[in-house]
Enzyme design. Structure first.
Site: not given
Length: 181
Positions: A32, A107, A131
């Site tokens: 990420k 996210s 998330s």
């Protein structure tokens, strides 16, 4: 960024020389864009504020993954500052790879989309208020989070004081056999 095939060749050469595999030998992963990687920019999903951010070192989790033999093949798109709006000024709209008209989750959608689309075996992300779990459910991948405090967050941007101090590191993959334990 080092070429993934070159890194794999080096790891295979090490295997031939030592006769043993590292625990994550040549497993392709995406990280990420909230986690520091020394060879890739870390934008936290923002085009303006962090466009040229080049961390000097890998974050702790990324360094441990590399030491275990994982091959980082890229950064996973995320919404800007993990705000939960599905949009990144750096990477654009975050979608479910099989139904781009559907909300991909939260996210960490990019970290779930990569293994869902078979672009990586595993996507590494950060969990605050679902998330990782929500994108995992919406994209049909296994998503799990580490026990709070078990995995260092050093080198991970995010809302650590948000949601009762959540912000645990997490993983998503197509099957539980491929997920970290």
């Amino acid at each position: 960024m080092p070429d993934a095939l070159e890194v794999a060749a080096q790891l295979d050469q090490e295997l031939r020389a030592k006769g043993s595999l590292r625990p994550l030998h040549c497993i392709p992963m995406v990280i990420k864009d909230q986690m520091d990687t020394a060879d890739l920019r870390t934008t936290d999903g923002s085009l303006t504020q962090f466009l040229d951010d080049r961390p000097p070192l890998d974050g702790t989790l990324v360094a441990k993954l590399r030491a275990a033999g994982a091959i980082i093949i890229g950064k996973a798109n995320m919404d800007e500052y993990a705000a939960g709006n599905q949009r990144s000024s750096y990477g654009g709209m975050i979608c479910n790879p099989y139904a781009t008209d559907r909300n991909g989750g939260s996210s960490s959608t990019g970290s779930a989309a990569a293994p869902s689309a078979n672009l990586a075996v595993c996507g590494i992300a950060e969990e605050s208020l679902g998330s990782v779990r929500e994108p995992g459910a919406k994209q049909n991948v296994v998503a799990m989070t580490a026990t709070r405090g078990l995995v260092s967050r050093s080198g991970t941007w995010g809302r650590t004081s948000f949601a009762n101090g959540s912000g645990r590191n997490a993983a998503a993959s197509r099957t539980s056999r491929k997920s970290w334990t």
